[in-house]
Design a protein around this motif. Sequence first.
Motif, PDB file in Angstrom:
ATOM      1  N   ALA A   1       0.802  -1.230  -0.371  1.00  0.00           N
ATOM      2  CA  ALA A   1       0.078  -0.234  -0.023  1.00  0.00           C
ATOM      3  C   ALA A   1       0.904   1.273   0.028  1.00  0.00           C
ATOM      4  O   ALA A   1       0.350   1.884   0.041  1.00  0.00           O
ATOM      5  CB  ALA A   1      -0.946  -0.119   1.376  1.00  0.00           C
ATOM      6  N   GLU A   2       2.367   1.548  -0.039  1.00  0.00           N
ATOM      7  CA  GLU A   2       2.872   2.502   0.186  1.00  0.00           C
ATOM      8  C   GLU A   2       3.763   2.388  -1.276  1.00  0.00           C
ATOM      9  O   GLU A   2       3.959   1.942  -2.036  1.00  0.00           O
ATOM     10  CB  GLU A   2       4.080   1.824   1.191  1.00  0.00           C
ATOM     11  CG  GLU A   2       3.656   2.091   2.727  1.00  0.00           C
ATOM     12  CD  GLU A   2       4.846   2.093   3.533  1.00  0.00           C
ATOM     13  OE1 GLU A   2       5.656   2.595   3.254  1.00  0.00           O
ATOM     14  OE2 GLU A   2       4.175   0.919   4.430  1.00  0.00           O
ATOM     15  N   ASP A   3       3.685   3.902  -1.375  1.00  0.00           N
ATOM     16  CA  ASP A   3       4.530   4.372  -2.457  1.00  0.00           C
ATOM     17  C   ASP A   3       5.927   4.718  -2.254  1.00  0.00           C
ATOM     18  O   ASP A   3       6.077   5.318  -1.227  1.00  0.00           O
ATOM     19  CB  ASP A   3       4.275   5.358  -3.362  1.00  0.00           C
ATOM     20  CG  ASP A   3       3.587   5.255  -4.194  1.00  0.00           C
ATOM     21  OD1 ASP A   3       2.799   3.937  -4.355  1.00  0.00           O
ATOM     22  OD2 ASP A   3       2.086   6.026  -4.440  1.00  0.00           O
ATOM     23  N   TRP A   4       6.622   4.248  -3.271  1.00  0.00           N
ATOM     24  CA  TRP A   4       8.974   4.686  -3.195  1.00  0.00           C
ATOM     25  C   TRP A   4       9.545   4.505  -4.358  1.00  0.00           C
ATOM     26  O   TRP A   4       8.611   5.054  -5.357  1.00  0.00           O
ATOM     27  CB  TRP A   4       9.233   2.997  -2.648  1.00  0.00           C
ATOM     28  CG  TRP A   4       8.948   2.451  -1.441  1.00  0.00           C
ATOM     29  CD1 TRP A   4       7.550   1.548  -1.022  1.00  0.00           C
ATOM     30  CD2 TRP A   4       9.130   2.577  -0.048  1.00  0.00           C
ATOM     31  NE1 TRP A   4       7.266   1.497  -0.174  1.00  0.00           N
ATOM     32  CE2 TRP A   4       8.634   1.246   0.489  1.00  0.00           C
ATOM     33  CE3 TRP A   4      10.402   2.744   0.604  1.00  0.00           C
ATOM     34  CZ2 TRP A   4       8.587   1.327   1.840  1.00  0.00           C
ATOM     35  CZ3 TRP A   4      10.724   2.549   1.350  1.00  0.00           C
ATOM     36  CH2 TRP A   4      10.108   2.032   2.455  1.00  0.00           C
ATOM     37  N   VAL A   5      10.852   5.911  -4.072  1.00  0.00           N
ATOM     38  CA  VAL A   5      11.147   6.307  -5.096  1.00  0.00           C
ATOM     39  C   VAL A   5      12.201   4.949  -4.941  1.00  0.00           C
ATOM     40  O   VAL A   5      12.534   5.145  -4.005  1.00  0.00           O
ATOM     41  CB  VAL A   5      11.751   7.541  -5.033  1.00  0.00           C
ATOM     42  CG1 VAL A   5      12.736   7.717  -6.377  1.00  0.00           C
ATOM     43  CG2 VAL A   5      10.344   8.570  -4.681  1.00  0.00           C
ATOM     44  N   LEU A   6      12.916   5.120  -6.715  1.00  0.00           N
ATOM     45  CA  LEU A   6      13.466   3.776  -6.373  1.00  0.00           C
ATOM     46  C   LEU A   6      14.479   4.345  -7.574  1.00  0.00           C
ATOM     47  O   LEU A   6      14.294   5.294  -8.547  1.00  0.00           O
ATOM     48  CB  LEU A   6      13.203   2.293  -7.478  1.00  0.00           C
ATOM     49  CG  LEU A   6      14.156   1.051  -7.534  1.00  0.00           C
ATOM     50  CD1 LEU A   6      14.369   1.057  -6.444  1.00  0.00           C
ATOM     51  CD2 LEU A   6      13.132   0.519  -8.747  1.00  0.00           C
ATOM     52  N   LYS A   7      15.975   4.644  -7.085  1.00  0.00           N
ATOM     53  CA  LYS A   7      16.800   5.705  -7.868  1.00  0.00           C
ATOM     54  C   LYS A   7      17.774   4.687  -8.498  1.00  0.00           C
ATOM     55  O   LYS A   7      18.161   3.960  -7.402  1.00  0.00           O
ATOM     56  CB  LYS A   7      17.273   6.527  -6.915  1.00  0.00           C
ATOM     57  CG  LYS A   7      16.467   7.789  -6.599  1.00  0.00           C
ATOM     58  CD  LYS A   7      17.009   8.507  -6.261  1.00  0.00           C
ATOM     59  CE  LYS A   7      18.284   9.456  -6.565  1.00  0.00           C
ATOM     60  NZ  LYS A   7      18.848  10.670  -6.029  1.00  0.00           N
ATOM     61  N   LEU A   8      18.319   4.893  -9.353  1.00  0.00           N
ATOM     62  CA  LEU A   8      19.094   3.569  -9.866  1.00  0.00           C
ATOM     63  C   LEU A   8      20.541   4.556 -10.556  1.00  0.00           C
ATOM     64  O   LEU A   8      20.466   5.463 -10.436  1.00  0.00           O
ATOM     65  CB  LEU A   8      18.709   2.940 -11.011  1.00  0.00           C
ATOM     66  CG  LEU A   8      17.668   1.785 -10.776  1.00  0.00           C
ATOM     67  CD1 LEU A   8      16.961   0.987 -12.314  1.00  0.00           C
ATOM     68  CD2 LEU A   8      18.575   0.780 -10.365  1.00  0.00           C
ATOM     69  N   SER A   9      21.862   3.621 -10.847  1.00  0.00           N
ATOM     70  CA  SER A   9      23.053   3.993 -11.011  1.00  0.00           C
ATOM     71  C   SER A   9      23.504   2.917 -11.617  1.00  0.00           C
ATOM     72  O   SER A   9      23.693   2.320 -10.840  1.00  0.00           O
ATOM     73  CB  SER A   9      23.432   4.756  -9.530  1.00  0.00           C
ATOM     74  OG  SER A   9      24.823   5.432  -9.920  1.00  0.00           O
ATOM     75  N   GLU A  10      24.507   4.112 -12.482  1.00  0.00           N
ATOM     76  CA  GLU A  10      25.390   3.249 -13.471  1.00  0.00           C
ATOM     77  C   GLU A  10      26.622   3.115 -12.524  1.00  0.00           C
ATOM     78  O   GLU A  10      27.188   3.416 -11.586  1.00  0.00           O
ATOM     79  CB  GLU A  10      25.537   3.092 -14.247  1.00  0.00           C
ATOM     80  CG  GLU A  10      26.168   4.840 -14.793  1.00  0.00           C
ATOM     81  CD  GLU A  10      25.446   6.004 -14.873  1.00  0.00           C
ATOM     82  OE1 GLU A  10      26.761   7.056 -14.954  1.00  0.00           O
ATOM     83  OE2 GLU A  10      24.052   6.295 -14.592  1.00  0.00           O
ATOM     84  N   LEU A  11      27.865   2.393 -13.104  1.00  0.00           N
ATOM     85  CA  LEU A  11      28.880   2.290 -11.931  1.00  0.00           C
ATOM     86  C   LEU A  11      29.744   3.062 -11.545  1.00  0.00           C
ATOM     87  O   LEU A  11      30.261   3.621 -10.660  1.00  0.00           O
ATOM     88  CB  LEU A  11      30.309   1.294 -13.190  1.00  0.00           C
ATOM     89  CG  LEU A  11      29.886   0.052 -13.217  1.00  0.00           C
ATOM     90  CD1 LEU A  11      30.518  -1.216 -13.656  1.00  0.00           C
ATOM     91  CD2 LEU A  11      29.886  -0.241 -11.238  1.00  0.00           C
ATOM     92  N   ALA A  12      29.630   4.452 -12.763  1.00  0.00           N
ATOM     93  CA  ALA A  12      30.942   5.875 -12.790  1.00  0.00           C
ATOM     94  C   ALA A  12      30.041   6.107 -11.271  1.00  0.00           C
ATOM     95  O   ALA A  12      30.605   7.233 -11.130  1.00  0.00           O
ATOM     96  CB  ALA A  12      30.547   6.409 -13.222  1.00  0.00           C
ATOM     97  N   GLN A  13      28.502   6.712 -10.896  1.00  0.00           N
ATOM     98  CA  GLN A  13      27.642   7.349 -10.038  1.00  0.00           C
ATOM     99  C   GLN A  13      27.456   6.185  -9.046  1.00  0.00           C
ATOM    100  O   GLN A  13      26.466   6.708  -8.185  1.00  0.00           O
ATOM    101  CB  GLN A  13      26.646   7.659 -11.034  1.00  0.00           C
ATOM    102  CG  GLN A  13      26.740   8.412 -12.231  1.00  0.00           C
ATOM    103  CD  GLN A  13      27.105   9.730 -11.865  1.00  0.00           C
ATOM    104  OE1 GLN A  13      27.637  10.098 -10.731  1.00  0.00           O
ATOM    105  NE2 GLN A  13      28.247   9.683 -12.919  1.00  0.00           N
ATOM    106  N   ILE A  14      27.377   4.959  -8.328  1.00  0.00           N
ATOM    107  CA  ILE A  14      27.989   4.196  -7.428  1.00  0.00           C
ATOM    108  C   ILE A  14      27.962   4.983  -6.117  1.00  0.00           C
ATOM    109  O   ILE A  14      27.404   5.052  -5.004  1.00  0.00           O
ATOM    110  CB  ILE A  14      28.121   3.008  -7.718  1.00  0.00           C
ATOM    111  CG1 ILE A  14      26.913   1.863  -8.467  1.00  0.00           C
ATOM    112  CG2 ILE A  14      27.758   2.547  -5.701  1.00  0.00           C
ATOM    113  CD1 ILE A  14      27.764   0.601  -8.900  1.00  0.00           C
ATOM    114  N   ALA A  15      28.801   5.625  -5.966  1.00  0.00           N
ATOM    115  CA  ALA A  15      28.997   6.232  -4.841  1.00  0.00           C
ATOM    116  C   ALA A  15      28.349   7.393  -4.770  1.00  0.00           C
ATOM    117  O   ALA A  15      27.810   7.442  -3.486  1.00  0.00           O
ATOM    118  CB  ALA A  15      30.561   7.451  -4.734  1.00  0.00           C
TER     119      ALA A  15
END
Length: 194
Positions: A45-59
């Motif tokens: 029942a909850e909404d979330w934000v899912l953020k993705l990053s490729e290798l260069a931006q993982i930090a």
Amino acid sequence: MAGRARQADADVTLNLAEAMAAFGLGDRAGAVALGRRSWRVRDGAEDWVLKLSELAQIAGLRNEARCLDALADVECRFTETDRWAALLRPYIEGEALAAQLNAMESLSARLARLHSQGFAFCDLTPANVVCSGGICHLIDWEFCTLIGTKVEDMPLRPYSSGFTHPDLIWGRGLIRPEFDLFSLERIVETGLTA
């Protein structure tokens, strides 16, 4: 350079289904794009934000997860593979800073609390503030840094035209609260709040 950025976005999008599965969110059919690398997703029942990053931006994404947990008291989950990283945090239903009357008091208080904890947000822009119930929430914490850190030692530095302090752009000096206050002044000057 633009071609490389589009390719990086495409690479991240290809990992969306894999990241959703890692968090037990089902398939990507229900994901609603919020930006180039973030989606609104539902878990029960909850909404979330899912953020993705490729290798260069993982930090940066790893730093955002750490800051959300320690400084913003926001429940978040973080996972990474050898190709990408993903952050899951609660979605905040609210309005953009520009639509919120008298938001500056709440935003100033939020920044003062962060500064008293020894950190500067470093990427304060109207796009990184959501107002809900008269309270301003900072989003996109990947550039949040310990006050006193050398700017040149940041793994990544923000650049938001018209809002980023020149020392951050040019990699000069130490991280200090004045970076956020500079951005706050720019927000007021542009008339994005009442």
